[in-house]
Design a protein around this motif. Structure first.
Motif, short mmCIF file in Angstrom:
data_model
loop_
_atom_site.label_atom_id
_atom_site.label_comp_id
_atom_site.label_asym_id
_atom_site.label_seq_id
_atom_site.Cartn_x
_atom_site.Cartn_y
_atom_site.Cartn_z
N PHE A 1 0.85 -1.19 0.00
CA PHE A 1 0.00 0.00 0.00
C PHE A 1 0.88 1.24 0.00
O PHE A 1 2.10 1.16 0.17
N PHE A 2 0.25 2.39 -0.23
CA PHE A 2 1.00 3.66 -0.23
C PHE A 2 1.72 3.83 1.11
O PHE A 2 1.22 3.36 2.12
N HIS B 1 -4.93 0.24 -6.87
CA HIS B 1 -6.22 -0.47 -6.93
C HIS B 1 -6.95 -0.42 -5.58
O HIS B 1 -8.13 -0.08 -5.52
N ILE B 2 -6.22 -0.75 -4.51
CA ILE B 2 -6.83 -0.77 -3.17
C ILE B 2 -7.33 0.62 -2.79
O ILE B 2 -8.45 0.78 -2.29
N TYR B 3 -6.51 1.63 -3.05
CA TYR B 3 -6.88 3.01 -2.68
C TYR B 3 -8.11 3.48 -3.46
O TYR B 3 -9.07 3.99 -2.87
N GLN B 4 -8.08 3.31 -4.79
CA GLN B 4 -9.19 3.80 -5.62
C GLN B 4 -10.49 3.06 -5.32
O GLN B 4 -11.55 3.67 -5.20
N LEU B 5 -10.40 1.72 -5.19
CA LEU B 5 -11.60 0.93 -4.87
C LEU B 5 -12.17 1.35 -3.52
O LEU B 5 -13.39 1.52 -3.37
N SER B 6 -11.29 1.56 -2.54
CA SER B 6 -11.74 1.94 -1.19
C SER B 6 -12.46 3.29 -1.20
O SER B 6 -13.52 3.44 -0.59
N THR B 7 -11.90 4.27 -1.91
CA THR B 7 -12.52 5.61 -1.92
C THR B 7 -13.88 5.56 -2.62
O THR B 7 -14.82 6.23 -2.19
N LYS B 8 -13.99 4.75 -3.69
CA LYS B 8 -15.28 4.64 -4.39
C LYS B 8 -16.31 3.90 -3.55
O LYS B 8 -17.50 4.22 -3.59
N LEU B 9 -15.88 2.91 -2.76
CA LEU B 9 -16.81 2.22 -1.87
C LEU B 9 -17.29 3.16 -0.76
O LEU B 9 -18.46 3.10 -0.35
N ILE B 10 -16.40 4.04 -0.30
CA ILE B 10 -16.80 5.06 0.70
C ILE B 10 -17.84 5.99 0.07
O ILE B 10 -18.84 6.35 0.71
N ASP B 11 -17.62 6.36 -1.19
CA ASP B 11 -18.61 7.19 -1.91
C ASP B 11 -19.96 6.49 -2.02
O ASP B 11 -21.00 7.15 -2.09
N ILE C 1 -16.05 -4.56 11.86
CA ILE C 1 -15.91 -5.01 10.46
C ILE C 1 -16.86 -6.18 10.17
O ILE C 1 -17.00 -7.10 10.98
N ASP C 2 -17.48 -6.13 8.97
CA ASP C 2 -18.35 -7.23 8.50
C ASP C 2 -17.63 -8.11 7.48
O ASP C 2 -17.84 -9.32 7.44
N ILE C 3 -16.83 -7.48 6.61
CA ILE C 3 -16.20 -8.19 5.50
C ILE C 3 -14.70 -7.89 5.49
O ILE C 3 -14.30 -6.73 5.56
N VAL C 4 -13.90 -8.94 5.39
CA VAL C 4 -12.44 -8.77 5.25
C VAL C 4 -12.07 -9.10 3.81
O VAL C 4 -12.38 -10.18 3.31
N HIS C 5 -11.44 -8.14 3.15
CA HIS C 5 -11.11 -8.27 1.72
C HIS C 5 -9.58 -8.23 1.57
O HIS C 5 -8.96 -7.20 1.73
N GLY C 6 -8.99 -9.40 1.30
CA GLY C 6 -7.54 -9.50 1.15
C GLY C 6 -7.10 -9.34 -0.29
O GLY C 6 -7.86 -9.66 -1.22
N HIS C 7 -5.90 -8.81 -0.50
CA HIS C 7 -5.37 -8.59 -1.85
C HIS C 7 -3.97 -9.17 -1.97
O HIS C 7 -3.16 -9.04 -1.05
N VAL D 1 -15.39 -17.61 -8.69
CA VAL D 1 -14.43 -16.58 -9.07
C VAL D 1 -15.06 -15.59 -10.05
O VAL D 1 -15.59 -15.99 -11.08
N SER D 2 -15.01 -14.31 -9.71
CA SER D 2 -15.51 -13.25 -10.59
C SER D 2 -14.34 -12.51 -11.22
O SER D 2 -13.26 -12.44 -10.63
N VAL D 3 -14.57 -11.96 -12.41
CA VAL D 3 -13.55 -11.13 -13.06
C VAL D 3 -14.00 -9.66 -12.99
O VAL D 3 -15.04 -9.29 -13.53
N ILE D 4 -13.23 -8.86 -12.26
CA ILE D 4 -13.47 -7.41 -12.17
C ILE D 4 -12.15 -6.73 -12.48
O ILE D 4 -11.20 -6.85 -11.70
N PRO D 5 -12.03 -6.05 -13.62
CA PRO D 5 -10.72 -5.49 -14.00
C PRO D 5 -10.32 -4.30 -13.14
O PRO D 5 -11.11 -3.76 -12.37
N ASN D 6 -9.06 -3.89 -13.30
CA ASN D 6 -8.62 -2.63 -12.73
C ASN D 6 -9.24 -1.49 -13.53
O ASN D 6 -9.90 -1.73 -14.55
#
Length: 499
Positions: free
Chosen positions: A14-15, A24-34, A94-100, A175-180
């Protein structure tokens, strides 16, 4: 209306370290907060970054003090991470733990501990691995251990999905495919429609404000073409290939130069090549750069060269195309899925082919056959982090039971039948069982010896959990006040007004 979740993103990478996974983690996190969710990030301490930090948008980062052993990955401590992890998870509700990332120790440990605590888990794979060498075999066995008891897996490309399904013996339905994606606004070309009075990095020209499509970039037969490379300088990123190809490309094409940004153990090889061939005036080595500086380096060039030997997605080539660069890349992994053919020239991961492909790209630009000034708008329409967040949210809804099993696993009648038989065979109703005996059954099937070892680890983890519950009860842990959540409906109305 989908429920709002408290999500913990866990990864070693991470940063402030730059890179595709980090972004990816940063952008996805900020959009989920939105989208109205609460997101925290758990990573290890970096130099100058320890304790708890708040980033833009109310994104909280926990920097856990663990020893780093190789390429920013922590030493796999397994059980010693549990007390800190439990404390954070309970404090943040926390409800969901999302590992990368498959090489992140914290990610795999967090998935194990989260399942022991009765939390839903998701794993995102960002990379490709082989099956033959000792390191890959060991990594694949550990991945099989982690993913035996995960609720859902996300991969960044279809090639990555095939690789992960084979490596971890997963059912493809899981398994789902979700691109960057890319924030196109942060990667505008110099002559882009929304830029004004921005001076070019190399030429010093200024471009005024434009309306409508940007003007074509005309190149004369003797104009200098700049080739940009921004990469971690490691073997798997094709740095050896690059070192061999640069002198040949520069010899074949007199009016060309290179700008190389990035750091790593292979940077010494590049420096030696520059010295031996006396190319100091034609190859500029910038060293490590921050992610926010990437665009400023890219817009100095005409071609982006990506010589990677293995890549699940390759976000940097999307960023390069968004900046209006013609992309030359190796045809490996998930790269062919990323950009349309008119934006790229593909090469085999071989020296001769890379030199030939770069020559083809230079010739196409000199003949003004490629409309690179149109790339930015096309990329903007193709990739969106908001879309990635929506699709990830759908995965969260599926594993938490907010949407029906049939709706989550199926897109057509054939998939619905396959999903029904799959869940029936697993003896579960849509989501993984937390019962210890069910978890042990899943781990036991991981191999004659490995299965027994994995079961032992899970039992010890469960006993440690019971001990922590008695030794440090939940009612003694302070609950963190939440950052004010965003109202999704209000935001959508605001977006409609703006548009």
């Amino acid at each position: 209306m989908a429920p709002a979740y408290n999500i913990a993103m866990v990864c070693d990478f991470f940063f402030p370290q730059p890179g595709g996974i980090e972004s990816h983690i940063y952008q996805l996190s900020t959009k989920l907060i939105d989208r109205g969710h609460k997101v925290i990030i758990i990573t290890h301490a970096y130099e100058g970054r320890t304790g708890v930090r708040y980033l833009t948008n109310g994104l909280k980062v926990y920097h856990v003090p663990f020893m780093v052993i190789y390429r920013s990955a922590t030493f796999p401590a397994v059980l010693s991470f549990f007390p800190i992890f439990r404390n954070i998870v309970l404090r943040e509700r926390i409800d969901i733990v999302h590992g990368h990332a498959s090489l992140s120790s914290l990610c795999h440990e967090a998935i194990l501990h989260a399942r022991t605590m009765g939390l839903r888990t998701v794993y995102t794979d960002h990379s490709l691995f082989g099956f033959a060498d000792a390191a890959s075999i060991l990594a694949n066995k550990l991945l099989k251990f982690s993913l035996s008891d995960v609720d859902h897996v996300i991969c960044v490309s279809h090639t990555c999905k095939e690789n992960t399904v084979l490596r971890a013996s997963l059912d493809p339905l899981m398994v789902s495919v979700i691109p960057n994606a890319v924030v196109a606004e942060n990667f505008k070309p110099l002559s882009g429609p929304a830029t004004s009075s921005i001076s070019a990095g190399a030429g010093g020209q200024s471009f005024g404000h434009h309306h409508g499509p940007p003007p074509a970039r005309q190149l004369g037969p003797h104009d200098t073409i700049t080739i940009v490379v921004i990469s971690r300088l490691f073997y798997n990123k094709g740095t050896d290939l690059l070192t061999a190809a640069i002198p040949r490309i520069l010899e074949n094409h007199p009016n060309t130069r290179f700008i190389i940004a990035g750091s790593g153990p292979k940077s010494i090889d590049l420096e030696q090549m520059i010295e031996q061939n006396v190319l100091q005036d034609r190859v500029e080595m910038l060293g490590p750069i921050r992610h926010e500086e990437v665009r400023d380096v890219m817009v100095r060039g005409h071609i982006y060269l990506h010589p990677s030997l293995t890549e699940a997605f390759g976000t940097v080539i999307v960023e390069a195309a968004s900046c209006g660069l013609y992309v030359v890349c190796t045809q490996v992994g998930g790269i062919p899925e990323v950009l349309p053919s008119h934006m790229t020239v593909f090469a085999k991961p071989e020296e001769d082919d890379l030199v030939a492909a770069t020559g083809k790209a230079i010739a196409a630009l000199r003949a003004n056959k490629v409309r690179t000034e149109l790339f930015h708008e096309q990329v903007k329409n193709m990739y969106s982090w908001t879309n990635v967040a929506l699709r990830t949210e759908r995965v969260y809804n599926g594993i938490s039971g907010a949407i029906s099993e049939a709706e989550f696993y199926s897109y057509d009648a054939a998939s619905a039948v396959a999903a029904a038989s799959w869940t029936a065979n697993r003896g579960r109703s849509g989501v993984q069982s937390f019962a210890l005996i069910d978890r042990l059954k899943r781990y036991y099937g991981c191999g004659i010896w490995a299965g027994k070892l994995f079961c032992l680890v899970v039992i010890v983890d469960y006993l440690l959990f019971l001990f922590l519950e008695l030794w440090y009860p939940r009612d003694k842990i302070d609950i963190c006040p939440d950052w004010p959540r965003k109202k999704v409906k209000q935001q959508q109305q605001q977006q409609r007004k703006e548009s």
